[in-house]
Design a protein around this motif. Sequence first.
Motif, PDB file in Angstrom:
ATOM      1  N   MET A   3       0.846  -1.376   0.040  1.00 54.54           N
ATOM      2  CA  MET A   3       0.045   0.000   0.029  1.00 54.54           C
ATOM      3  C   MET A   3       0.858   1.326   0.108  1.00 54.54           C
ATOM      4  SD  MET A   3      -2.716   1.219   2.918  1.00 54.54           S
ATOM      5  CE  MET A   3      -3.520  -0.334   2.798  1.00 54.54           C
ATOM      6  N   GLN A   4       0.702   2.234  -0.999  1.00 54.91           N
ATOM      7  CA  GLN A   4       1.311   3.330  -0.939  1.00 54.91           C
ATOM      8  C   GLN A   4       1.141   4.506   0.179  1.00 54.91           C
ATOM      9  OE1 GLN A   4       0.818   5.250  -4.793  1.00 54.91           O
ATOM     10  NE2 GLN A   4       1.551   3.459  -5.899  1.00 54.91           N
ATOM     11  N   SER A   5       2.037   5.141   0.744  1.00 62.48           N
ATOM     12  CA  SER A   5       1.941   5.868   1.957  1.00 62.48           C
ATOM     13  C   SER A   5       0.574   6.992   1.567  1.00 62.48           C
ATOM     14  CB  SER A   5       3.142   6.829   2.174  1.00 62.48           C
ATOM     15  OG  SER A   5       3.634   7.417   0.895  1.00 62.48           O
ATOM     16  N   GLN A   6       0.576   7.375   0.373  1.00 61.42           N
ATOM     17  CA  GLN A   6      -0.438   8.442  -0.170  1.00 61.42           C
ATOM     18  C   GLN A   6      -1.828   7.954   0.137  1.00 61.42           C
ATOM     19  OE1 GLN A   6      -0.138   9.963  -4.024  1.00 61.42           O
ATOM     20  NE2 GLN A   6      -1.873  11.271  -4.060  1.00 61.42           N
ATOM     21  N   GLU A   7      -1.748   6.735  -0.431  1.00 61.43           N
ATOM     22  CA  GLU A   7      -3.293   6.020  -0.057  1.00 61.43           C
ATOM     23  C   GLU A   7      -3.434   5.858   1.356  1.00 61.43           C
ATOM     24  OE1 GLU A   7      -3.530   2.513  -2.428  1.00 61.43           O
ATOM     25  OE2 GLU A   7      -3.717   3.511  -4.356  1.00 61.43           O
ATOM     26  N   PHE A   8      -2.642   5.510   2.202  1.00 61.65           N
ATOM     27  CA  PHE A   8      -2.866   5.074   3.499  1.00 61.65           C
ATOM     28  C   PHE A   8      -3.131   6.566   4.088  1.00 61.65           C
ATOM     29  CE2 PHE A   8      -1.237   5.127   7.978  1.00 61.65           C
ATOM     30  CZ  PHE A   8      -1.799   3.900   8.195  1.00 61.65           C
ATOM     31  N   ILE A   9      -2.656   7.484   3.967  1.00 57.97           N
ATOM     32  CA  ILE A   9      -2.852   8.742   4.408  1.00 57.97           C
ATOM     33  C   ILE A   9      -4.269   9.286   3.911  1.00 57.97           C
ATOM     34  CG2 ILE A   9      -2.361  11.363   4.526  1.00 57.97           C
ATOM     35  CD1 ILE A   9       0.742  10.489   4.304  1.00 57.97           C
ATOM     36  N   ARG A  10      -4.718   8.906   2.726  1.00 54.67           N
ATOM     37  CA  ARG A  10      -5.897   9.271   2.181  1.00 54.67           C
ATOM     38  C   ARG A  10      -7.200   8.424   2.959  1.00 54.67           C
ATOM     39  NH1 ARG A  10      -9.477   7.536  -1.873  1.00 54.67           N
ATOM     40  NH2 ARG A  10     -10.313   9.172  -3.067  1.00 54.67           N
ATOM     41  N   GLY A  11      -6.826   7.112   3.000  1.00 50.78           N
ATOM     42  CA  GLY A  11      -7.674   6.211   3.894  1.00 50.78           C
ATOM     43  C   GLY A  11      -7.924   6.572   5.355  1.00 50.78           C
ATOM     44  N   SER A  23      -9.566   2.685   0.003  1.00 48.47           N
ATOM     45  CA  SER A  23      -7.981   3.289   0.033  1.00 48.47           C
ATOM     46  C   SER A  23      -7.229   2.144   0.861  1.00 48.47           C
ATOM     47  CB  SER A  23      -7.996   4.561   0.800  1.00 48.47           C
ATOM     48  OG  SER A  23      -8.652   5.577  -0.033  1.00 48.47           O
ATOM     49  N   LEU A  24      -7.749   2.040   1.994  1.00 43.30           N
ATOM     50  CA  LEU A  24      -7.003   0.778   2.599  1.00 43.30           C
ATOM     51  C   LEU A  24      -6.699  -0.749   2.214  1.00 43.30           C
ATOM     52  CD1 LEU A  24      -8.065   1.932   6.445  1.00 43.30           C
ATOM     53  CD2 LEU A  24      -6.095   2.471   4.802  1.00 43.30           C
ATOM     54  N   HIS A  25      -7.393  -0.927   0.879  1.00 44.20           N
ATOM     55  CA  HIS A  25      -7.699  -2.078   0.079  1.00 44.20           C
ATOM     56  C   HIS A  25      -8.485  -3.189   1.020  1.00 44.20           C
ATOM     57  CE1 HIS A  25      -5.020  -0.534  -2.815  1.00 44.20           C
ATOM     58  NE2 HIS A  25      -4.015  -0.104  -1.722  1.00 44.20           N
ATOM     59  N   LEU A  26      -9.307  -2.817   1.436  1.00 43.98           N
ATOM     60  CA  LEU A  26     -10.006  -3.651   2.372  1.00 43.98           C
ATOM     61  C   LEU A  26     -11.254  -4.050   1.664  1.00 43.98           C
ATOM     62  CD1 LEU A  26     -10.249  -1.905   6.116  1.00 43.98           C
ATOM     63  CD2 LEU A  26      -8.906  -3.893   5.086  1.00 43.98           C
ATOM     64  N   SER A  27     -11.611  -3.445   0.596  1.00 39.45           N
ATOM     65  CA  SER A  27     -12.719  -3.960  -0.346  1.00 39.45           C
ATOM     66  C   SER A  27     -12.670  -2.963  -1.543  1.00 39.45           C
ATOM     67  CB  SER A  27     -14.169  -3.521   0.509  1.00 39.45           C
ATOM     68  OG  SER A  27     -15.211  -3.784  -0.502  1.00 39.45           O
TER      69      SER A  27
END
Length: 322
Positions: free
Chosen positions: A1-9, A69-73
């Motif tokens: 997971m990219q840090s940008q997506e993690f912050i967004r999530g 964003s957190l790739h949970l769904s």
Amino acid sequence: MQSQEFIRGMLYLSLTVVGVPGNVAIIVAFLLLLYQENCLLPADAIILHLACVNLLVVGVRCLLETLASLHLSSIFSDLGCKAVIFVYRTSRSLSIWLTFVLSAYQCLSIAPPGSRWASVRTVVTQYLGLVFLFLWLINTCMSTAAVLFSFGTQNDSSLLNHGINVQFCYVHFPSKLSKQANGAAQVGRDVVPMALMTLASLIILVFLYKHSQQVKGFRSSSRGGGGESGVGGGAELRAAKAVVALVTLYVVLYGIDNGLWVYTLTVRKTMRSPLISDLRIFFSSLYAVLSPVVIIASNRKVNGRLRCRVQLMRTQEKPMPG
């Protein structure tokens, strides 16, 4: 997971964690009030409706963006994008118009009895259900572009023109004219209630100023002659102040949202980064998150019902003496 997506999530998660419980609390409080008294005042019905559409904004958009964003769904297929963007745009615009209806009704509520505006308030009260129905119909119709032009994220060069990148979806318009026409319609849908609710709030502020001057006059006369120092309408004053706070919050957050939206419309090609769209969604969703805080803090009915409910739950949790 990219840090940008993690912050967004995490940002969307913070909106979800605050917004969902806040709006649910308001809905529960007014449903308890409806159960106990078998009726709701018009202002209470408007706030209940506002909390429901705000819950849709936070639940449908922020919660699903968090999961993606957190790739949970993974729900943002073509059909998923159409459904999410349609529900979000409809509920978002309903939130705006219901805030205007609330401010307009509160403005009418401070009109002196027997005046023309008091008669208008009576008519609005009688046909409030039709007002809700009309708002649902008009805002649903104005959100149909989301169904027609929304797609899941694709590596398609045809999406680079006349489109809007919203991270997991693209809103791709067939021409520059259709993009600008749709954008102008959305800006108009936001700016009209913004101008009207600002006018209503200014009227309320003038009333509050005059009322404060009257209170000072009563207090000075009571010191000299021993008369009554208070005036009626305390509940109306609290409600008026809360409405002004909601409108101020709306104008600031949706003003930023619409400024970013206008900038998006001026860009010739679809932006590869969804940052601007993310900022728009964040600021518009922030109203749905913060407005319950203002309502709970200022509305004694909501406050009282929630406190009673919490005390009842604590009493039930205490062990019975043996």
